[in-house]
Write a protein that holds these residues in place. Sequence first.
Motif, PDB file in Angstrom:
ATOM      1  N   ALA A  53      -4.884  -0.930 -12.982  1.00 44.04           N
ATOM      2  CA  ALA A  53      -4.414  -1.616 -11.779  1.00 44.04           C
ATOM      3  C   ALA A  53      -3.676  -0.656 -10.865  1.00 44.04           C
ATOM      4  N   LEU A  54      -2.830   0.199 -11.426  1.00 45.67           N
ATOM      5  CA  LEU A  54      -2.089   1.159 -10.603  1.00 45.67           C
ATOM      6  C   LEU A  54      -3.030   2.191  -9.985  1.00 45.67           C
ATOM      7  N   MET A  55      -4.035   2.598 -10.717  1.00 46.23           N
ATOM      8  CA  MET A  55      -4.992   3.548 -10.169  1.00 46.23           C
ATOM      9  C   MET A  55      -5.820   2.900  -9.060  1.00 46.23           C
ATOM     10  N   THR A  56      -6.159   1.628  -9.237  1.00 44.33           N
ATOM     11  CA  THR A  56      -6.865   0.903  -8.178  1.00 44.33           C
ATOM     12  C   THR A  56      -6.027   0.824  -6.922  1.00 44.33           C
ATOM     13  N   LEU A  57      -4.743   0.528  -7.095  1.00 41.14           N
ATOM     14  CA  LEU A  57      -3.842   0.455  -5.942  1.00 41.14           C
ATOM     15  C   LEU A  57      -3.690   1.807  -5.276  1.00 41.14           C
ATOM     16  N   GLY A  58      -3.478   2.861  -6.075  1.00 40.50           N
ATOM     17  CA  GLY A  58      -3.265   4.186  -5.499  1.00 40.50           C
ATOM     18  C   GLY A  58      -4.473   4.718  -4.759  1.00 40.50           C
ATOM     19  N   SER A  59      -5.660   4.514  -5.306  1.00 39.81           N
ATOM     20  CA  SER A  59      -6.866   5.012  -4.641  1.00 39.81           C
ATOM     21  C   SER A  59      -7.328   4.091  -3.523  1.00 39.81           C
ATOM     22  N   GLY A  60      -7.046   2.792  -3.646  1.00 40.60           N
ATOM     23  CA  GLY A  60      -7.560   1.839  -2.668  1.00 40.60           C
ATOM     24  C   GLY A  60      -6.865   1.892  -1.328  1.00 40.60           C
ATOM     25  N   PHE A  61      -5.560   2.244  -1.303  1.00 44.95           N
ATOM     26  CA  PHE A  61      -4.830   2.203  -0.033  1.00 44.95           C
ATOM     27  C   PHE A  61      -5.380   3.192   1.000  1.00 44.95           C
ATOM     28  N   PRO A  62      -5.511   4.508   0.706  1.00 44.12           N
ATOM     29  CA  PRO A  62      -6.068   5.400   1.740  1.00 44.12           C
ATOM     30  C   PRO A  62      -7.505   5.059   2.109  1.00 44.12           C
ATOM     31  N   ILE A  63      -8.274   4.583   1.138  1.00 42.52           N
ATOM     32  CA  ILE A  63      -9.657   4.205   1.463  1.00 42.52           C
ATOM     33  C   ILE A  63      -9.671   3.005   2.394  1.00 42.52           C
ATOM     34  N   THR A  64      -8.769   2.043   2.167  1.00 42.21           N
ATOM     35  CA  THR A  64      -8.686   0.868   3.035  1.00 42.21           C
ATOM     36  C   THR A  64      -8.335   1.263   4.463  1.00 42.21           C
ATOM     37  N   VAL A  65      -7.304   2.074   4.622  1.00 43.52           N
ATOM     38  CA  VAL A  65      -6.829   2.439   5.955  1.00 43.52           C
ATOM     39  C   VAL A  65      -7.890   3.229   6.718  1.00 43.52           C
ATOM     40  N   PHE A  85      -5.834  11.064  -9.559  1.00 43.53           N
ATOM     41  CA  PHE A  85      -5.455  12.100 -10.521  1.00 43.53           C
ATOM     42  C   PHE A  85      -3.973  11.999 -10.883  1.00 43.53           C
ATOM     43  N   VAL A  86      -3.134  11.763  -9.867  1.00 44.07           N
ATOM     44  CA  VAL A  86      -1.693  11.658 -10.110  1.00 44.07           C
ATOM     45  C   VAL A  86      -1.388  10.471 -11.025  1.00 44.07           C
ATOM     46  N   VAL A  87      -1.940   9.315 -10.689  1.00 44.37           N
ATOM     47  CA  VAL A  87      -1.682   8.113 -11.490  1.00 44.37           C
ATOM     48  C   VAL A  87      -2.247   8.279 -12.894  1.00 44.37           C
ATOM     49  N   LEU A  88      -3.389   8.929 -13.014  1.00 38.32           N
ATOM     50  CA  LEU A  88      -4.010   9.129 -14.321  1.00 38.32           C
ATOM     51  C   LEU A  88      -3.086   9.878 -15.272  1.00 38.32           C
ATOM     52  N   LEU A 125      -4.932  -1.834 -18.981  1.00 39.46           N
ATOM     53  CA  LEU A 125      -5.128  -2.637 -17.770  1.00 39.46           C
ATOM     54  C   LEU A 125      -4.076  -2.320 -16.723  1.00 39.46           C
ATOM     55  N   ALA A 126      -2.839  -2.078 -17.150  1.00 38.37           N
ATOM     56  CA  ALA A 126      -1.788  -1.725 -16.200  1.00 38.37           C
ATOM     57  C   ALA A 126      -2.103  -0.403 -15.511  1.00 38.37           C
ATOM     58  N   SER A 127      -2.586   0.556 -16.275  1.00 37.52           N
ATOM     59  CA  SER A 127      -2.937   1.851 -15.683  1.00 37.52           C
ATOM     60  C   SER A 127      -4.106   1.726 -14.714  1.00 37.52           C
ATOM     61  N   GLY A 137       0.787  -1.236   0.000  1.00 41.36           N
ATOM     62  CA  GLY A 137       0.000   0.000   0.000  1.00 41.36           C
ATOM     63  C   GLY A 137       0.809   1.271   0.000  1.00 41.36           C
ATOM     64  N   PRO A 138       1.837   1.422   0.861  1.00 43.78           N
ATOM     65  CA  PRO A 138       2.566   2.692   0.878  1.00 43.78           C
ATOM     66  C   PRO A 138       3.442   2.953  -0.336  1.00 43.78           C
ATOM     67  N   LEU A 139       3.661   1.932  -1.190  1.00 43.23           N
ATOM     68  CA  LEU A 139       4.491   2.147  -2.377  1.00 43.23           C
ATOM     69  C   LEU A 139       3.831   3.165  -3.311  1.00 43.23           C
ATOM     70  N   PRO A 140       4.596   4.125  -3.829  1.00 38.79           N
ATOM     71  CA  PRO A 140       4.020   5.024  -4.855  1.00 38.79           C
ATOM     72  C   PRO A 140       3.630   4.224  -6.087  1.00 38.79           C
ATOM     73  N   PRO A 141       2.399   4.319  -6.537  1.00 38.17           N
ATOM     74  CA  PRO A 141       1.984   3.520  -7.702  1.00 38.17           C
ATOM     75  C   PRO A 141       2.848   3.775  -8.934  1.00 38.17           C
ATOM     76  N   VAL A 142       3.377   4.990  -9.063  1.00 35.77           N
ATOM     77  CA  VAL A 142       4.199   5.298 -10.232  1.00 35.77           C
ATOM     78  C   VAL A 142       5.448   4.433 -10.260  1.00 35.77           C
ATOM     79  N   ALA A 143       5.973   4.078  -9.066  1.00 31.87           N
ATOM     80  CA  ALA A 143       7.177   3.250  -9.021  1.00 31.87           C
ATOM     81  C   ALA A 143       6.934   1.853  -9.577  1.00 31.87           C
ATOM     82  N   LEU A 144       5.690   1.413  -9.566  1.00 33.39           N
ATOM     83  CA  LEU A 144       5.351   0.083 -10.075  1.00 33.39           C
ATOM     84  C   LEU A 144       4.960   0.091 -11.547  1.00 33.39           C
ATOM     85  N   LEU A 145       5.054   1.247 -12.196  1.00 32.70           N
ATOM     86  CA  LEU A 145       4.625   1.342 -13.588  1.00 32.70           C
ATOM     87  C   LEU A 145       5.403   0.405 -14.517  1.00 32.70           C
TER      88      LEU A 145
END
Length: 331
Positions: free
Chosen positions: A201-213, A265-268, A197-199, A177-185
């Motif tokens: 997935a990264l957007m799902t990861l980036g938005s999902g982490f703060p919502i999860t916590v 927005f950042v990942v987009l 699909l890659a984009s 979760g704390p990993l910057p999604p851009v680093a996983l691009l």
Amino acid sequence: MNGETTQAIGSVAEDRPHVRANAHISSRALLPWVAGPAWFVAALLTWRWPDADDFPDTDILAGVFAGIGVALLAAAAVRRLSARGPWMIALGLGLAAWEVAQAKLLLLPRPFFGTPQDLLDVFLTDWKRLGDSLLHSLGLLAVGYATGATLGIATGVGLGRSRRFRYWALPFVRLIGPLPPVALLPLAMVLFPSNWLASEALMTLGSGFPITVLTWSGVAAVDPAYYDVARTMGARDRFLVLRVALPAAMPQIFVGLFMGLGMSFVVLVVAEMLGVKSGLGFYMQWAQGWAAYPNMYAALLVMSLMCTGLVTILFKVRDRILGWQKDGLKW
């Protein structure tokens, strides 16, 4: 005589606050009527002052400024401009200053700094490509953010309600979760069959982490007495989640949704610039490559309006659902 003089001075001193208050009210009432003339000044400067170069659509721009001035005068007449009057004055004078500095005097280096005419020309001639890019960005954002929000809320509820689920899922949340999604691009481009699909997935990861916590925090903070009362009335686990845990955690969930939207927005933008060959980010990259800086600024303006509009819609939904807590989070 001295007593009368002292009394007169005292009465004048008492009246001064009222005089100042009346003057302040008069200035506030006058400001909406200044907004229209400020835009007329911008229109007059644009129309009558010769351009320093052959810029397109100068007469159209002057007409746009004048039309806005007429609309502002009409709004002032029906008293719909009292709060926004100062901003409209500043905007009209700011555009007039930009027009004079660049279109009339060429004080800033071109092509890096355009004129208001250049920006208007982009919207008049390239509106179709801008609109198509906006639709692609909205589609990409909607799928990734909706998926991230759904998975984030579900994971957060699981972390808050199930000790076994928390035991197995929490290490993954803390590790990934704390990993910057851009680093996983680069890795995402290899693992997924398409850049789209890659984009997502990264957007799902980036938005999902703060919502999860934040969903987890909200669910964990629910008073256990609420669950006990519901159980005594025959409630089952599904009812406890949908009717007790989630409503009580809604303030925290909306904070997570707001933070997740900002990360989306950042990942987009990064995904569209580096992988997905469509959208506003790709349009900006294309404009920069061709040194079409007015197009880039137009895309930035459209993107800003898109992001602001989406955040505003999210807060409208929040205020509707949490009517008892409208002042809890500002926008």
